[in-house]
Write a protein that holds these residues in place. Structure first.
Motif, short mmCIF file in Angstrom:
data_model
loop_
_atom_site.label_atom_id
_atom_site.label_comp_id
_atom_site.label_asym_id
_atom_site.label_seq_id
_atom_site.Cartn_x
_atom_site.Cartn_y
_atom_site.Cartn_z
N LYS A 7 0.84 -1.21 0.00
CA LYS A 7 0.00 0.00 0.00
C LYS A 7 0.87 1.25 0.00
O LYS A 7 0.56 2.24 -0.67
CB LYS A 7 -0.94 0.02 1.21
N ILE A 8 1.96 1.21 0.75
CA ILE A 8 2.88 2.35 0.80
C ILE A 8 3.51 2.57 -0.57
O ILE A 8 3.60 3.70 -1.06
CB ILE A 8 3.94 2.15 1.89
N ARG A 9 3.91 1.47 -1.24
CA ARG A 9 4.48 1.58 -2.59
C ARG A 9 3.48 2.16 -3.57
O ARG A 9 3.82 2.98 -4.42
CB ARG A 9 4.97 0.22 -3.07
N GLU A 10 2.22 1.73 -3.46
CA GLU A 10 1.17 2.27 -4.33
C GLU A 10 0.99 3.77 -4.11
O GLU A 10 0.85 4.54 -5.05
CB GLU A 10 -0.17 1.55 -4.08
N GLU A 11 1.02 4.17 -2.85
CA GLU A 11 0.87 5.58 -2.51
C GLU A 11 2.06 6.39 -3.03
O GLU A 11 1.88 7.48 -3.58
CB GLU A 11 0.74 5.76 -1.00
N ILE A 12 3.26 5.84 -2.90
CA ILE A 12 4.46 6.52 -3.42
C ILE A 12 4.36 6.67 -4.93
O ILE A 12 4.65 7.75 -5.48
CB ILE A 12 5.74 5.76 -3.02
N GLN A 16 4.34 10.15 -6.91
CA GLN A 16 5.35 10.44 -7.94
C GLN A 16 4.68 10.87 -9.23
O GLN A 16 5.15 11.78 -9.91
CB GLN A 16 6.24 9.23 -8.16
N ASP A 17 3.57 10.23 -9.57
CA ASP A 17 2.83 10.62 -10.76
C ASP A 17 2.27 12.03 -10.61
O ASP A 17 2.34 12.84 -11.54
CB ASP A 17 1.69 9.62 -11.04
N GLN A 18 1.72 12.35 -9.45
CA GLN A 18 1.21 13.70 -9.19
C GLN A 18 2.33 14.72 -9.29
O GLN A 18 2.14 15.81 -9.83
CB GLN A 18 0.56 13.78 -7.82
N LEU A 19 3.52 14.37 -8.78
CA LEU A 19 4.66 15.27 -8.84
C LEU A 19 5.07 15.52 -10.29
O LEU A 19 5.31 16.66 -10.69
CB LEU A 19 5.83 14.69 -8.05
N ARG A 20 5.14 14.48 -11.10
CA ARG A 20 5.48 14.63 -12.52
C ARG A 20 4.48 15.54 -13.22
O ARG A 20 4.85 16.42 -14.00
CB ARG A 20 5.53 13.27 -13.22
N GLN A 21 3.19 15.34 -12.94
CA GLN A 21 2.16 16.18 -13.57
C GLN A 21 2.30 17.64 -13.14
O GLN A 21 2.19 18.55 -13.96
CB GLN A 21 0.77 15.65 -13.22
N ALA A 22 2.54 17.87 -11.86
CA ALA A 22 2.70 19.24 -11.35
C ALA A 22 3.93 19.90 -11.97
O ALA A 22 3.88 21.07 -12.36
CB ALA A 22 2.81 19.23 -9.82
N GLU A 23 5.03 19.17 -12.06
CA GLU A 23 6.24 19.72 -12.67
C GLU A 23 6.03 20.03 -14.14
O GLU A 23 6.53 21.04 -14.63
CB GLU A 23 7.42 18.75 -12.49
#
Length: 87
Positions: A7-12, A16-23
């Motif tokens: 679950k922690i890996r899924e959340e990470i 990470q996907d949200q971070l890429r989109q924001a960047e």
């Protein structure tokens, strides 16, 4: 109750996907502004341009910096006219 590692890996991965989109959004915004300012037309080394951007970031990240009104109207692409007799 502790979260399982899966679950922690899924959340990470989701974060990470949200971070890429924001960047990507931020890069597109800065890129549009840079092009409007004419930076796409100058020949400059990337390292020199990055240094100039870092100096600009420092200017706006100062905790004592207050928003300032521009002294002149911003120039946008196509807004400069050079013809005589235009009103």
């Amino acid at each position: 109750m502790k979260k399982p590692s899966s679950k922690i890996r899924e959340e990470i991965a989701r974060l990470q996907d949200q971070l890429r989109q924001a960047e990507t959004r931020e890069a597109e915004r800065i890129g549009r502004i840079a092009l409007k300012a004419g930076l796409g037309e100058i020949e400059i080394e990337e390292t020199e341009l990055q240094k100039a951007f870092q100096e600009l970031a420092v200017r706006f990240h100062r905790s004592d910096a207050k928003p300032r009104k521009p002294e002149t109207a911003p120039v946008t692409a196509g807004a400069v006219s050079g013809g005589a007799g235009e009103a």
